[in-house]
Write an enzyme that holds these catalytic residues in place. Structure first.
Site, PDB file in Angstrom:
ATOM      1  N   GLY A 161      -7.039 -14.600   1.872  1.00 28.29           N
ATOM      2  CA  GLY A 161      -5.949 -13.735   2.335  1.00 28.29           C
ATOM      3  C   GLY A 161      -4.802 -13.671   1.352  1.00 28.29           C
ATOM      4  N   GLY A 163      -4.666 -11.916  -1.624  1.00 30.60           N
ATOM      5  CA  GLY A 163      -4.555 -10.745  -2.502  1.00 30.60           C
ATOM      6  C   GLY A 163      -5.444 -10.775  -3.724  1.00 30.60           C
ATOM      7  CG  ASP A 210     -11.145  -5.726  -3.742  1.00 30.21           C
ATOM      8  OD1 ASP A 210     -10.400  -5.155  -4.551  1.00 30.21           O
ATOM      9  OD2 ASP A 210     -10.815  -5.991  -2.579  1.00 30.21           O
ATOM     10  CB  SER A 256      -2.020  -9.496   5.178  1.00 28.71           C
ATOM     11  OG  SER A 256      -2.624  -8.346   5.690  1.00 28.71           O
TER      12      SER A 256
HETATM   13  P1  NG1 Z   1      -7.849  -6.653  -0.804  1.00 23.85           P
HETATM   14  O1  NG1 Z   1      -7.472  -6.619   0.599  1.00 23.85           O
HETATM   15  O2  NG1 Z   1      -6.774  -7.186  -1.645  1.00 23.85           O
HETATM   16  O3  NG1 Z   1      -9.155  -7.332  -0.977  1.00 23.85           O
HETATM   17  C1  NG1 Z   1      -8.188  -3.985  -0.603  1.00 23.85           C
HETATM   18  C2  NG1 Z   1      -9.547  -3.301  -0.767  1.00 23.85           C
HETATM   19  C3  NG1 Z   1      -9.691  -2.579  -2.106  1.00 23.85           C
HETATM   20  C4  NG1 Z   1      -8.493  -1.690  -2.379  1.00 23.85           C
HETATM   21  C5  NG1 Z   1      -7.198  -2.511  -2.207  1.00 23.85           C
HETATM   22  C6  NG1 Z   1      -5.958  -1.669  -2.368  1.00 23.85           C
HETATM   23  C7  NG1 Z   1     -11.489  -4.361   0.288  1.00 23.85           C
HETATM   24  C8  NG1 Z   1     -12.538  -5.383   0.146  1.00 23.85           C
HETATM   25  N1  NG1 Z   1     -10.609  -4.282  -0.683  1.00 23.85           N
HETATM   26  O4  NG1 Z   1      -8.093  -5.133  -1.357  1.00 23.85           O
HETATM   27  O5  NG1 Z   1     -10.890  -1.839  -2.125  1.00 23.85           O
HETATM   28  O6  NG1 Z   1      -8.504  -0.567  -1.551  1.00 23.85           O
HETATM   29  O7  NG1 Z   1      -7.135  -3.113  -0.937  1.00 23.85           O
HETATM   30  O8  NG1 Z   1      -5.900  -1.080  -3.625  1.00 23.85           O
HETATM   31  O9  NG1 Z   1     -11.468  -3.635   1.266  1.00 23.85           O
HETATM   32 MG    MG Z   2     -10.443  -8.607   0.631  1.00 23.35          MG
END
Ligand code: NG1
Ligand code: MG
Length: 505
Positions: A161, A163, A210, A256
């Protein structure tokens, strides 16, 4: 067994390309994993699959609108030591080195793998990896295919969580382990497609950045990802610079968990930009063909169709994006749209609107800020193009160019905070502290609403920035924080290696 074409040595994964070797803690962690596996399961693992977390340099909340992004893998990762069980098809023992927090679970896979979204268990992300891989293995071997039994021991050190996308690292390492255990010669592209599907099974309309960064990154390079018309990855060398620069990642320690907060945050944004795309298409009397985004219609798709009709597809990307920005401003004139407003634009009932766009994953909102969300996406897409252009202008970055890159990052932060509304006070605070202490630029990285900040700064300001963060952020917010936790809080990040299988030695 493991047929994947990308088997790395420990040096390739954790070294930095010089003769200085592997950081001792990483060497030890790997050896400990093998040792614990032997103690627990009485045998050495057949292989270890690995996938890293990522930091996104620029291009936030644009991947699911199919615009380009520029992330890179970090050194923190998920390792899965795996033993393949002969004659025990479908049987999975899922253990974690941190067994007090994540107790061992046993499960048997026979039919479809359903990840219980309501009951959030630590092993869900492993099962998510299984579910995506299994779909693809069944396409190859037939509907009744049952995967080989496996004993796995997992060790992850990407903050959860935080980032840096621990979830993608976990899902990608799991999917890779299943593929390798079943002797499947999977390509990186296929693994990426599986992992995106996998992560959606946890209840998030995942964009794809990601998983792409986790799988495709190469040590020493940034990963320029295109999502339109198809996914394509380009390895961008990190340029030399004078003055020298560094990339620092600072945790806010505000977590988050997307699997929990998605209906009000992440998934809602996906719905908002999708609705902006279909509303714009309707207002311009345009028909969109479904694309590969989560809900089938993206802003990038709208851009392509409208500019095709206007005969502007030959224009440089920057001008195309600018043209769409003008269209958004002129046609989406309300500050917020209700369900009724949107249904009336689309000429459908509210019931159908909800069925089509808000039922797969429910969202909690009465107001949808179509103009603001679409503007963030297009303006961010524009900044990514400028950032990429600045990086490739010459072999070496000078002070002016570094300032320019920093300014682009700062503008992203402003837009995330005020237009996309995905920041939080702690993140804003870290950004301003680091800038005051001499950073070129800083912004939230990843989904936001917590998580961490990526900072571009001159190498000779690293110490000052770290001190300022300790004094003005960490000691104020968390006066009792241990030295160890503080060590986790700030890392200097170097572009790391993407997923691979490491053979047990
Ligand atoms: P996080 O929550 O940091 O893994 C998410 C999305 C990305 C992208 C970013 C915002 C997943 C796995 N990851 O990242 O694809 O949309 O937010 O740029 O849903
Ligand atoms: Mg994620």
């Amino acid at each position: 067994m493991a047929e994947v074409p990308w088997v790395d040595s420990l040096e390739e994964v954790y070294g930095d390309g010089t003769t200085s070797g592997i950081p001792t803690e990483y060497e030890q962690r790997f050896q400990n994993l093998i040792k614990s596996f032997q103690q627990q399961f009485g045998k050495r693992p057949d292989f270890v699959s690995r996938s890293p977390g990522r930091v996104n340099i620029i291009g936030e909340h644009v991947d699911y609108s199919l615009y380009n992004v520029l992330p890179t893998a970090v050194i923190n990762d998920v390792l899965i030591a795996t033993q393949v069980l002969e004659g025990e098809d479908g049987h999975m023992t899922i253990a974690n080195v941190n067994s007090s927090k994540y107790p061992t679970e046993d499960t048997t896979i026979s039919g479809k793998v359903v990840v219980d979204k309501e009951n959030h268990r630590w092993s869900n992300y492993f099962l998510a990896g299984v579910s995506g891989s299994l779909e693809s293995l069944r396409r190859k071997h037939g509907e009744n295919f049952v995967p080989k039994g496996m004993k796995v021991l997992i060790d992850g050190n990407v903050p959860a969580g935080g980032g840096l996308s621990s979830s993608a690292a976990f899902v990608c390492a799991s999917a890779l382990a299943i593929m390798a255990a079943n002797g499947h010669n999977v390509s990186k592209q296929d693994l990426l497609d599986e992992c995106i599907v996998s992560e959606r099974s946890v209840g998030v309309y995942s964009g794809g950045m990601d998983q792409a960064a986790s799988i495709f990154s190469q040590r020493g390079y940034l990963l320029y990802c295109r999502f339109w018309p198809e996914f394509a990855a380009e390895h961008v060398p990190v340029p030399k610079s004078n003055p020298e620069f560094a990339i620092l990642v600072a945790q806010s320690f505000v977590t988050s968990d997307k699997a929990v907060t998605a209906p009000k945050h992440y998934n809602l944004r996906v719905v908002e930009v999708t609705l902006a795309s279909v509303a714009l298409a309707k207002l311009f009397d345009l028909t969109l063909n479904p694309d590969k985004s989560s809900l089938g219609f993206s802003l990038r798709n709208f851009q392509e169709e409208i500019l095709k009709r206007e005969g502007k597809l030959q224009q440089p990307q920057e001008e195309q994006v600018d043209a769409v920005i003008e269209m958004i401003r002129s046609k989406l004139d309300k500050d917020a749209y209700t369900r009724e407003d949107i249904a009336s634009i689309l000429e459908i009932s509210v019931e159908n609107l909800e069925k089509e766009y808000m039922s797969k994953f429910p969202v909690q909102a009465d107001a949808f800020k179509l103009r603001q969300r679409a503007l963030h996406v297009l303006e961010e897409a524009r900044r990514v193009l400028s950032f990429r252009e600045t990086l490739s202008q010459s072999d070496s970055l000078d002070q002016d160019k570094l300032l320019r890159l920093g300014e682009l990052m700062n503008t992203t932060q402003e837009s995330c905070a005020n237009v996309y509304e995905c920041s939080c006070p702690e993140i804003d605070d870290i950004c301003s502290i680091t800038r005051k202490a001499g950073a070129y630029g800083s912004r939230l990285t990843g989904a936001g609403w917590g998580g961490c900040v990526v900072v571009l700064l001159p190498t000779d300001k690293v110490e000052a920035v770290v001190e300022a963060l300790k004094k003005e952020y960490y000691s104020k917010q968390f006066p009792d924080m241990s030295q160890e936790k503080l060590k986790e809080a700030i890392v200097i990040s170097k572009p790391g290696q993407g997923s691979s299988v490491i053979h047990g030695k």
